[in-house]
Design a protein around this motif. Structure first.
Motif, PDB file in Angstrom:
ATOM      1  N   ALA A 213       2.120   9.698 -39.990  1.00 16.40           N
ATOM      2  CA  ALA A 213       2.757   8.679 -39.153  1.00 16.40           C
ATOM      3  C   ALA A 213       3.822   9.287 -38.247  1.00 16.40           C
ATOM      4  O   ALA A 213       4.015   8.842 -37.116  1.00 16.40           O
ATOM      5  N   GLY A 214       4.513  10.314 -38.743  1.00 15.67           N
ATOM      6  CA  GLY A 214       5.570  10.947 -37.968  1.00 15.67           C
ATOM      7  C   GLY A 214       5.076  11.618 -36.695  1.00 15.67           C
ATOM      8  O   GLY A 214       5.853  11.885 -35.784  1.00 15.67           O
ATOM      9  N   SER A 215       3.788  11.894 -36.634  1.00 18.58           N
ATOM     10  CA  SER A 215       3.230  12.576 -35.453  1.00 18.58           C
ATOM     11  C   SER A 215       3.053  11.645 -34.268  1.00 18.58           C
ATOM     12  O   SER A 215       2.967  12.100 -33.134  1.00 18.58           O
ATOM     13  N   ARG A 216       2.972  10.348 -34.523  1.00 14.13           N
ATOM     14  CA  ARG A 216       2.820   9.347 -33.452  1.00 14.13           C
ATOM     15  C   ARG A 216       1.602   9.646 -32.569  1.00 14.13           C
ATOM     16  O   ARG A 216       1.718   9.723 -31.346  1.00 14.13           O
ATOM     17  N   ILE A 217       0.449   9.799 -33.185  1.00 17.43           N
ATOM     18  CA  ILE A 217      -0.775  10.011 -32.414  1.00 17.43           C
ATOM     19  C   ILE A 217      -1.749   8.857 -32.667  1.00 17.43           C
ATOM     20  O   ILE A 217      -2.135   8.595 -33.806  1.00 17.43           O
ATOM     21  N   GLY A 218      -2.104   8.159 -31.585  1.00 21.35           N
ATOM     22  CA  GLY A 218      -3.157   7.162 -31.629  1.00 21.35           C
ATOM     23  C   GLY A 218      -4.211   7.534 -30.606  1.00 21.35           C
ATOM     24  O   GLY A 218      -3.962   8.366 -29.730  1.00 21.35           O
TER      25      GLY A 218
ATOM     26  N   VAL B  43       6.485  26.418 -37.243  1.00 23.67           N
ATOM     27  CA  VAL B  43       5.497  26.295 -38.313  1.00 23.67           C
ATOM     28  C   VAL B  43       5.761  25.003 -39.078  1.00 23.67           C
ATOM     29  O   VAL B  43       6.898  24.714 -39.435  1.00 23.67           O
ATOM     30  N   ILE B  44       4.716  24.225 -39.313  1.00 17.79           N
ATOM     31  CA  ILE B  44       4.888  23.003 -40.113  1.00 17.79           C
ATOM     32  C   ILE B  44       3.701  22.879 -41.047  1.00 17.79           C
ATOM     33  O   ILE B  44       2.544  23.067 -40.653  1.00 17.79           O
ATOM     34  N   LYS B  45       4.000  22.591 -42.314  1.00 13.82           N
ATOM     35  CA  LYS B  45       2.941  22.497 -43.327  1.00 13.82           C
ATOM     36  C   LYS B  45       2.263  21.130 -43.281  1.00 13.82           C
ATOM     37  O   LYS B  45       2.835  20.160 -42.782  1.00 13.82           O
ATOM     38  N   GLY B  46       1.071  21.098 -43.828  1.00 16.59           N
ATOM     39  CA  GLY B  46       0.259  19.881 -43.753  1.00 16.59           C
ATOM     40  C   GLY B  46       0.913  18.649 -44.345  1.00 16.59           C
ATOM     41  O   GLY B  46       0.637  17.528 -43.930  1.00 16.59           O
ATOM     42  N   TYR B  47       1.801  18.855 -45.353  1.00 18.47           N
ATOM     43  CA  TYR B  47       2.388  17.706 -46.048  1.00 18.47           C
ATOM     44  C   TYR B  47       3.771  17.325 -45.513  1.00 18.47           C
ATOM     45  O   TYR B  47       4.407  16.404 -46.025  1.00 18.47           O
ATOM     46  N   GLU B  48       4.231  18.028 -44.472  1.00 18.98           N
ATOM     47  CA  GLU B  48       5.589  17.753 -43.985  1.00 18.98           C
ATOM     48  C   GLU B  48       5.597  16.685 -42.892  1.00 18.98           C
ATOM     49  O   GLU B  48       4.643  16.561 -42.119  1.00 18.98           O
ATOM     50  N   SER B  49       6.697  15.948 -42.832  1.00 20.16           N
ATOM     51  CA  SER B  49       6.929  14.964 -41.758  1.00 20.16           C
ATOM     52  C   SER B  49       5.833  13.922 -41.637  1.00 20.16           C
ATOM     53  O   SER B  49       5.435  13.552 -40.543  1.00 20.16           O
ATOM     54  N   LEU B  50       5.330  13.433 -42.773  1.00 20.13           N
ATOM     55  CA  LEU B  50       4.359  12.343 -42.701  1.00 20.13           C
ATOM     56  C   LEU B  50       5.039  11.017 -42.359  1.00 20.13           C
ATOM     57  O   LEU B  50       4.476  10.196 -41.641  1.00 20.13           O
ATOM     58  N   SER B  51       6.236  10.836 -42.880  1.00 17.71           N
ATOM     59  CA  SER B  51       6.907   9.537 -42.756  1.00 17.71           C
ATOM     60  C   SER B  51       7.311   9.201 -41.316  1.00 17.71           C
ATOM     61  O   SER B  51       7.538  10.077 -40.496  1.00 17.71           O
ATOM     62  N   ILE B 240       7.341   3.255 -32.071  1.00 21.40           N
ATOM     63  CA  ILE B 240       7.779   3.527 -33.451  1.00 21.40           C
ATOM     64  C   ILE B 240       8.306   4.958 -33.572  1.00 21.40           C
ATOM     65  O   ILE B 240       7.877   5.738 -34.429  1.00 21.40           O
ATOM     66  N   GLY B 241       9.246   5.288 -32.681  1.00 23.78           N
ATOM     67  CA  GLY B 241       9.880   6.593 -32.775  1.00 23.78           C
ATOM     68  C   GLY B 241       9.229   7.648 -31.895  1.00 23.78           C
ATOM     69  O   GLY B 241       8.479   7.325 -30.974  1.00 23.78           O
ATOM     70  N   VAL B 242       9.555   8.896 -32.186  1.00 19.96           N
ATOM     71  CA  VAL B 242       9.199  10.037 -31.338  1.00 19.96           C
ATOM     72  C   VAL B 242       8.634  11.151 -32.224  1.00 19.96           C
ATOM     73  O   VAL B 242       9.181  11.412 -33.305  1.00 19.96           O
ATOM     74  N   SER B 243       7.579  11.784 -31.757  1.00 16.36           N
ATOM     75  CA  SER B 243       6.921  12.889 -32.476  1.00 16.36           C
ATOM     76  C   SER B 243       7.890  13.794 -33.246  1.00 16.36           C
ATOM     77  O   SER B 243       8.800  14.382 -32.674  1.00 16.36           O
ATOM     78  N   LYS B 244       7.655  13.913 -34.558  1.00 20.59           N
ATOM     79  CA  LYS B 244       8.494  14.801 -35.389  1.00 20.59           C
ATOM     80  C   LYS B 244       8.232  16.273 -35.067  1.00 20.59           C
ATOM     81  O   LYS B 244       9.146  17.087 -35.075  1.00 20.59           O
ATOM     82  N   GLU B 245       6.961  16.619 -34.819  1.00 22.43           N
ATOM     83  CA  GLU B 245       6.629  18.019 -34.532  1.00 22.43           C
ATOM     84  C   GLU B 245       7.393  18.475 -33.297  1.00 22.43           C
ATOM     85  O   GLU B 245       7.978  19.563 -33.281  1.00 22.43           O
ATOM     86  N   SER B 246       7.370  17.658 -32.247  1.00 23.05           N
ATOM     87  CA  SER B 246       8.066  18.024 -31.016  1.00 23.05           C
ATOM     88  C   SER B 246       9.561  18.126 -31.247  1.00 23.05           C
ATOM     89  O   SER B 246      10.213  19.045 -30.756  1.00 23.05           O
ATOM     90  N   GLN B 247      10.108  17.174 -31.978  1.00 29.89           N
ATOM     91  CA  GLN B 247      11.557  17.205 -32.237  1.00 29.89           C
ATOM     92  C   GLN B 247      11.946  18.475 -32.976  1.00 29.89           C
ATOM     93  O   GLN B 247      12.937  19.133 -32.627  1.00 29.89           O
ATOM     94  N   LEU B 248      11.157  18.829 -33.996  1.00 27.14           N
ATOM     95  CA  LEU B 248      11.523  19.986 -34.815  1.00 27.14           C
ATOM     96  C   LEU B 248      11.316  21.285 -34.052  1.00 27.14           C
ATOM     97  O   LEU B 248      12.099  22.225 -34.165  1.00 27.14           O
ATOM     98  N   ARG B 249      10.258  21.332 -33.236  1.00 26.51           N
ATOM     99  CA  ARG B 249      10.030  22.547 -32.441  1.00 26.51           C
ATOM    100  C   ARG B 249      11.126  22.702 -31.391  1.00 26.51           C
ATOM    101  O   ARG B 249      11.684  23.790 -31.229  1.00 26.51           O
ATOM    102  N   VAL B 250      11.441  21.625 -30.701  1.00 27.20           N
ATOM    103  CA  VAL B 250      12.481  21.712 -29.674  1.00 27.20           C
ATOM    104  C   VAL B 250      13.831  22.045 -30.321  1.00 27.20           C
ATOM    105  O   VAL B 250      14.626  22.812 -29.765  1.00 27.20           O
TER     106      VAL B 250
END
Lengths: 391, 391
Positions: A213-218, B43-51, B240-250
């Motif tokens: 869900a955190g990825s925000r991809i639809g 680097v982000i693991k498969g189980y991180e930042s799901l929420s 519903i918020g903003v991409s976690k991957e992008s936030q963490l990479r930036v």
């Protein structure tokens, strides 16, 4: 109420507030932890994906080719939706795609706002999204069952339905409206896959498919190329595309699911949908048993159907429990008094006797929810020896 | 026209269409390539930042704490904006934050739409973003210089300005409006940093700061907590918020910049802003020399100012060249005939004698642009021996 509950050591204090309002899909974390890092760790170098553009040759120029490919593979492997002849438009979650659709199917020349409807109980975000900035192009017109104007309309058809989990079709009589199929939950862990759908506009989201869900991809599968182009234009103006990191990571995650999802029923295969279905089946059994014991609540029933993907005859195990208090009590308030946050029926165009409860939380949260649900029973029977926990 | 141009081997064919319409910041790729993988690979693991949630304790519950920290460190190190006492709201690029601001400063109770203005030449996306879905809350009201209604208004103050690169303040007389400072280009590679700004609402974006446009990360520094809350609400409903991957990479990328940006002028330090400033200075020198030679165009001049960050007295080297044809020719059309895509003046509320040309492309694109600009000179002098390249 801080005492140890039944000898089970918990990380959460026994009186912790549990948030089951959002459908935060954290139950999937334990699946992704079982897989090796090599397989699903996403890595991106500092100099990669700087550009706005992903694929200038695609009308949806910000869609990563790898994501497009994974989406097609996944629908092919699961058999839940056709992709041949469809344009794929990626969005920042399916919420953004809903707005893109509304923009794409309306026109600046039309004299009045188009009516947007959905059958109650409908997803609580539909009215909020539609009316947030008071658009002159579209307006929320409520429950599709009640809509009887001779005017253009858009009907959101949510199947399986959020909040109630049932399979649905359009309900407005007369037809002639534009149908948008929100298929966020049409995956084998939630419901039997009975056919490969081929509607004009179909919306999906990684949040409810993979748990990210955190990825925000639809993504939207769109038959009409002009509609897809206008949706792309919307995304271009509103957010200049969609996070590349999220697209590339979700592409990888979907591919892992595809690679492992061909063998259903092999215990060593770590089939993602099997994990999800087994866990939800277990949770629904526990929930139904608890509700049966305390006699205060009603849960929906789902028909047995053949699932083309698993090959089993099975019933649905939805992402949300749509619970009704038998005596008409305001169920959201009742649960809040037990430190359980849920979403009340009124927000879904229904009555306050209902609540929507997420079934997708972490194991610990689900267990605490069930413990408290059992206690509500004890209290209401007048037994009351645990009522220090209830306010 | 496919012959080798001046003995320089190119990957692009000599007649390739060069897109300098968007400000796609690909010139920064070569900087990020010089740094080691260890330092800036994300680097982000498969189980991180799901929420959905990043920090339930922050009113902006989807803001990653690491990003918040990096943003504060970066503004502290550069000295371009204050962060103490400000709320940070993250968005899917600064485009989404503009809309969040408009939502936050207007009210569903107001009888009329609020006027949205900006001084011409203004960023071409402002009118598009404001009017896309014909909001009942706000409407585009054009050039701030022309605005003389006694009505509430929002003024976008873009400084340095897009497209013209000049430092600006608000222009509407009388005041009483809501000011939104779009500071996307207020970084040392583009313009002297003359003070640490403390406006009520300040917008920034990674795209133009670090070059990571594909990440779609913008942030707002907001003084009024209630405005920040309403902006957060907007983002909650819309995406519903903003991409976690992008936030963490930036977050990681910004931290690399901070760690290396304290020593300006040390050749081995790989200071990001020094790289950007040197490259843009070189490009502007080449562009000014070419324009001087062919006598057909006018470029803006920028004052010499002391930069608090570099310690130098320097002029601006903006991300865009705002070029005017001396004879009033439609400059966008002229450039298009030379396979150079630019954005014409009319889109910025200005006249078609102007174009905006990105200075942030890859080296090869910039060189081809300069080659073609030189050829325009030859053609117009009637020399004409190269005019086979011109249609």
């Amino acid at each position: 109420s801080k005492e140890n509950n039944g000898g089970v050591t918990r990380n959460l204090p026994v009186d912790a507030v549990i948030n089951l309002d959002h459908g935060d899909p954290t139950m999937y974390e334990s699946y992704w932890r079982t897989l090796g890092d090599d397989e699903c760790t996403f890595v991106i170098k500092g100099y990669e994906s700087l550009s706005y553009f992903s694929n200038p040759k695609n009308p949806c120029w910000f869609l990563e080719p790898k994501l497009e490919e994974s989406i097609k593979s996944l629908h092919g492997a699961v058999g839940n939706a056709a992709t041949d002849g469809y344009s794929i438009v990626v969005g920042t979650g399916s919420s953004q795609l809903l707005q893109a659709v509304l923009y794409a199917v309306t026109s600046h020349d039309q004299p009045n706002q188009i009516n947007v409807v959905s059958a109650a109980p409908y997803y609580s975000s539909y009215p909020e999204i539609t009316d947030l900035v008071r658009s002159g192009l579209y307006k929320w017109a409520g429950d599709a069952h009640q809509f009887d104007k001779n005017e253009p309309y858009v009907e959101f058809v949510t199947s399986p339905n959020n909040p109630s989990g049932v399979i649905r079709g359009p309900v407005v009589n007369g037809g002639g409206g534009i149908l948008v199929h929100d298929l966020a939950y049409y995956w084998p862990q939630y419901t039997p896959i009975t056919s490969s759908l081929e509607f004009d506009i179909m919306l999906f989201t990684a949040s409810k498919c993979t748990g990210h869900a955190g990825s925000r991809i639809g993504w939207a599968l769109v038959k009409d190329k002009e509609v897809a182009k206008k949706m792309t234009k919307f995304m271009e103006v509103i957010t200049i595309g969609v996070s590349k990191e999220s697209q590339l990571r979700v592409a990888k995650i979907l591919q892992v699911i595809v690679d492992r999802c061909k063998c259903f029923g092999s215990p060593e295969g770590h089939n993602f949908f099997e994990f999800g279905k087994n866990l939800l089946t277990k949770r629904w059994e526990i929930l139904r048993e608890t509700v049966k014991q305390n006699k205060m609540f009603i849960l929906p029933k789902y028909p047995l159907q053949h699932c083309n993907y698993t090959g089993d005859v099975t019933q649905a195990h939805p992402a949300f429990a749509w619970i009704k208090c038998k005596d008409g009590t305001d169920c959201e308030k009742l649960f809040r008094n037990h430190n359980i946050l849920t979403r009340g029926g009124r927000k879904f165009g229904s009555d306050p006797g209902f609540v929507r409860v997420s079934m997708l939380g972490r194991e610990e949260e689900f267990n605490l929810f069930i413990d408290r649900l059992s206690m509500i029973q004890i209290f209401n029977k007048g037994d009351g020896h645990e009522n220090e926990n209830l306010d």
